[in-house]
Motif scaffolding. Structure first.
Motif, PDB file in Angstrom:
ATOM      1  N   GLN A   1      32.097  40.057  54.264  1.00  0.00           N
ATOM      2  CA  GLN A   1      32.296  41.338  54.602  1.00  0.00           C
ATOM      3  C   GLN A   1      33.223  41.494  52.932  1.00  0.00           C
ATOM      4  O   GLN A   1      33.440  40.494  52.106  1.00  0.00           O
ATOM      5  CB  GLN A   1      34.014  40.934  55.323  1.00  0.00           C
ATOM      6  CG  GLN A   1      33.421  40.093  56.957  1.00  0.00           C
ATOM      7  CD  GLN A   1      35.051  39.778  57.266  1.00  0.00           C
ATOM      8  OE1 GLN A   1      36.154  39.203  56.998  1.00  0.00           O
ATOM      9  NE2 GLN A   1      34.638  39.352  58.611  1.00  0.00           N
ATOM     10  N   PRO A   2      33.010  43.423  53.006  1.00  0.00           N
ATOM     11  CA  PRO A   2      33.726  43.323  51.308  1.00  0.00           C
ATOM     12  C   PRO A   2      35.612  43.239  51.272  1.00  0.00           C
ATOM     13  O   PRO A   2      35.639  43.778  51.426  1.00  0.00           O
ATOM     14  CB  PRO A   2      33.838  44.736  51.392  1.00  0.00           C
ATOM     15  CG  PRO A   2      33.523  45.266  53.045  1.00  0.00           C
ATOM     16  CD  PRO A   2      33.003  43.932  54.215  1.00  0.00           C
ATOM     17  N   SER A   3      35.672  42.908  49.984  1.00  0.00           N
ATOM     18  CA  SER A   3      36.616  42.562  49.776  1.00  0.00           C
ATOM     19  C   SER A   3      37.135  43.689  48.705  1.00  0.00           C
ATOM     20  O   SER A   3      38.201  43.227  48.560  1.00  0.00           O
ATOM     21  CB  SER A   3      37.085  41.430  48.452  1.00  0.00           C
ATOM     22  OG  SER A   3      36.153  41.884  47.433  1.00  0.00           O
ATOM     23  N   ASN A   4      36.574  44.894  48.464  1.00  0.00           N
ATOM     24  CA  ASN A   4      37.414  45.856  47.716  1.00  0.00           C
ATOM     25  C   ASN A   4      37.419  45.191  46.697  1.00  0.00           C
ATOM     26  O   ASN A   4      38.309  46.051  45.663  1.00  0.00           O
ATOM     27  CB  ASN A   4      38.489  46.543  48.766  1.00  0.00           C
ATOM     28  CG  ASN A   4      37.524  47.117  50.382  1.00  0.00           C
ATOM     29  OD1 ASN A   4      36.749  46.958  50.049  1.00  0.00           O
ATOM     30  ND2 ASN A   4      38.342  47.025  50.989  1.00  0.00           N
ATOM     31  N   THR A   5      36.751  44.727  45.932  1.00  0.00           N
ATOM     32  CA  THR A   5      38.069  44.059  44.661  1.00  0.00           C
ATOM     33  C   THR A   5      36.905  44.936  43.313  1.00  0.00           C
ATOM     34  O   THR A   5      36.059  45.455  43.566  1.00  0.00           O
ATOM     35  CB  THR A   5      37.094  42.762  44.390  1.00  0.00           C
ATOM     36  OG1 THR A   5      37.683  41.930  44.998  1.00  0.00           O
ATOM     37  CG2 THR A   5      37.521  42.026  42.592  1.00  0.00           C
ATOM     38  N   ASN A   6      37.451  45.833  42.055  1.00  0.00           N
ATOM     39  CA  ASN A   6      36.909  46.419  41.923  1.00  0.00           C
ATOM     40  C   ASN A   6      36.553  45.203  40.136  1.00  0.00           C
ATOM     41  O   ASN A   6      37.648  45.210  39.991  1.00  0.00           O
ATOM     42  CB  ASN A   6      38.119  47.731  41.087  1.00  0.00           C
ATOM     43  CG  ASN A   6      37.008  48.531  39.996  1.00  0.00           C
ATOM     44  OD1 ASN A   6      36.357  48.247  39.370  1.00  0.00           O
ATOM     45  ND2 ASN A   6      38.652  49.069  39.433  1.00  0.00           N
ATOM     46  N   TRP A   7      35.129  44.856  40.805  1.00  0.00           N
ATOM     47  CA  TRP A   7      34.713  44.214  39.318  1.00  0.00           C
ATOM     48  C   TRP A   7      34.762  45.118  38.143  1.00  0.00           C
ATOM     49  O   TRP A   7      35.198  43.570  36.717  1.00  0.00           O
ATOM     50  CB  TRP A   7      33.910  43.944  39.180  1.00  0.00           C
ATOM     51  CG  TRP A   7      33.979  42.773  41.237  1.00  0.00           C
ATOM     52  CD1 TRP A   7      33.124  42.967  42.566  1.00  0.00           C
ATOM     53  CD2 TRP A   7      34.392  41.611  41.102  1.00  0.00           C
ATOM     54  NE1 TRP A   7      33.249  41.835  43.340  1.00  0.00           N
ATOM     55  CE2 TRP A   7      34.517  41.024  42.702  1.00  0.00           C
ATOM     56  CE3 TRP A   7      35.732  40.316  40.264  1.00  0.00           C
ATOM     57  CZ2 TRP A   7      35.305  39.594  42.820  1.00  0.00           C
ATOM     58  CZ3 TRP A   7      35.667  39.681  40.417  1.00  0.00           C
ATOM     59  CH2 TRP A   7      35.688  38.444  42.139  1.00  0.00           C
ATOM     60  N   ASP A   8      34.503  46.492  37.818  1.00  0.00           N
ATOM     61  CA  ASP A   8      34.309  46.477  36.735  1.00  0.00           C
ATOM     62  C   ASP A   8      35.900  47.067  36.213  1.00  0.00           C
ATOM     63  O   ASP A   8      35.917  46.987  34.831  1.00  0.00           O
ATOM     64  CB  ASP A   8      33.869  48.222  37.304  1.00  0.00           C
ATOM     65  CG  ASP A   8      32.607  48.042  37.801  1.00  0.00           C
ATOM     66  OD1 ASP A   8      31.984  48.542  36.887  1.00  0.00           O
ATOM     67  OD2 ASP A   8      32.228  49.512  39.151  1.00  0.00           O
ATOM     68  N   ALA A   9      36.901  47.409  36.169  1.00  0.00           N
ATOM     69  CA  ALA A   9      38.474  46.822  36.092  1.00  0.00           C
ATOM     70  C   ALA A   9      38.903  45.332  35.143  1.00  0.00           C
ATOM     71  O   ALA A   9      39.521  45.421  34.412  1.00  0.00           O
ATOM     72  CB  ALA A   9      39.204  47.093  36.656  1.00  0.00           C
TER      73      ALA A   9
END
Length: 357
Positions: A180-188
């Protein structure tokens, strides 16, 4: 991309390019980590585009490692479960019996790609889905797994820094893709990590001074942060040569804290029960460091190191690794050990490097 199912122990391994064992000084590697994270993110996204990991969505996953990679597995297994994947962490030696049907899929994590134990555990599972994670896909681990994922985290130090974070990042991206998506902004992440180094500098110096000279240090955390506590204890033993142990937070309340006094230390990781425990321990006169995103103030015998708040346990572990690493180097240098060199290195823990390209 290689099929994710093993071809069996009898299969001829593909040629592995020779690995150049370059090492950075520990502080240089810590400073290099933001750039290493940027490069690893690009590399991993490219690799994962062509990797078939769909088997992780059904059945049980064993995340297998040794040393720091085992603790990365503890972090990841907790977050995998939070994202709907059934995952558990194992030390490689627990799976040396081929009849042990622990899981449907196995993720073998070895920062160097040379650790014997996860490679052997994966190689014995010829009928299971096996995936390897290492800093480069061109490592001996590749011969033991069906699918190999190189993190692209670059040159490492001893003990592991960039490769530990690279392994965590790979596992975080896999969790988001297959669970399930964690909605983590890995780009930041890389920019936030770089900023964190500045914001925690004063607190880390105070924490290092508080823990200096302690005869033993307990490292405590729950769920994903239990893995962080394990990584911290390992660094203390390797780099500082101080007896250290990781403990689950609630388990720690049931007796393990009893040997502590003013001559020992405790490092806590987390935002929950760890907060009250930090206040209690410091009140008992025990030098205590709390790594947390919660709003807690320093007090006598307590130094608080604030990291960014996140619901993603893997991301929290990446953030918590930075103050941990800097504290360990401060403490190591304080006892005259600026460079980590094992006194009791064993000869059967690493796979040999290939002598052909």
């Amino acid at each position: 991309m290689v099929d994710a199912r093993n071809t069996g122990p009898a299969a001829s391994p593909q040629p592995i390019k020779e690995i150049v064992l370059e090492r950075l000084p520990f502080r240089d590697a810590v400073a290099q980590q933001p750039q290493a994270l940027r490069e690893a993110l690009v590399s991993l996204r490219r690799t994962l585009q062509t990797s078939d990991l769909a088997a992780l969505r059904a059945g049980t996953i064993a995340i297998v490692g040794i040393g720091a990679s085992f603790y990365a597995g503890l972090v990841a297994a907790a977050q995998f479960r939070r994202q709907g994947l059934r995952a558990f962490a194992f030390a490689g030696g627990e799976l040396y019996d081929a009849a042990d049907n622990a899981a449907d899929a196995y993720i073998a994590v070895s920062a160097s790609g040379r650790s014997v134990e996860p490679a052997k555990a994966a190689g014995l599972r010829d009928k299971a889905v096996t995936i390897g994670i290492a800093k480069t896909a061109e490592s001996p681990l590749a011969a033991a797994v069906g699918t190999m994922i190189g993190t692209g985290s670059g040159i490492d130090s001893g003990p592991n820094t960039t490769s530990y974070l690279g392994s965590l990042l790979a596992l975080g991206l896999i969790a988001d893709r297959e669970g399930q998506p964690s909605n983590t902004n890995w780009d930041a992440l890389a920019d936030d990590f770089e900023t964190l180094g500045t914001t925690i500098a004063d607190s880390v110096r105070k924490a290092s001074a508080l823990l200096a000279g302690k005869r033993s240090i307990d490292c405590v955390g729950a769920n994903a942060q239990l893995g962080t506590a394990g990584y911290a204890a390992l660094l203390l033993r390797e780099a500082v040569r101080v007896p250290a142990q990781n403990w689950d937070t609630l388990n720690y309340l049931h007796g393990p804290m009893e040997p502590n006094d003013a001559n020992t230390g405790v490092i806590l990781f987390g935002d929950g029960r760890e907060r009250q425990l930090a206040e209690d321990l410091s009140g008992f006169g025990i030098p205590t460091v709390l790594v947390t995103s919660a709003s807690v103030d320093d007090r006598e015998n307590l130094v608080v190191i604030r990291i960014p708040a996140t619901k993603n346990g893997i991301l929290a572990a990446i953030y918590a690794a930075l103050p941990t690493q800097i504290m360990m180097q401060d403490l190591a240098e304080g006892v005259g050990l600026p460079k980590c060199e094992f006194r009791y290195r064993q000869t059967d823990t690493k796979l040999p490097l290939a002598d052909h390209a």
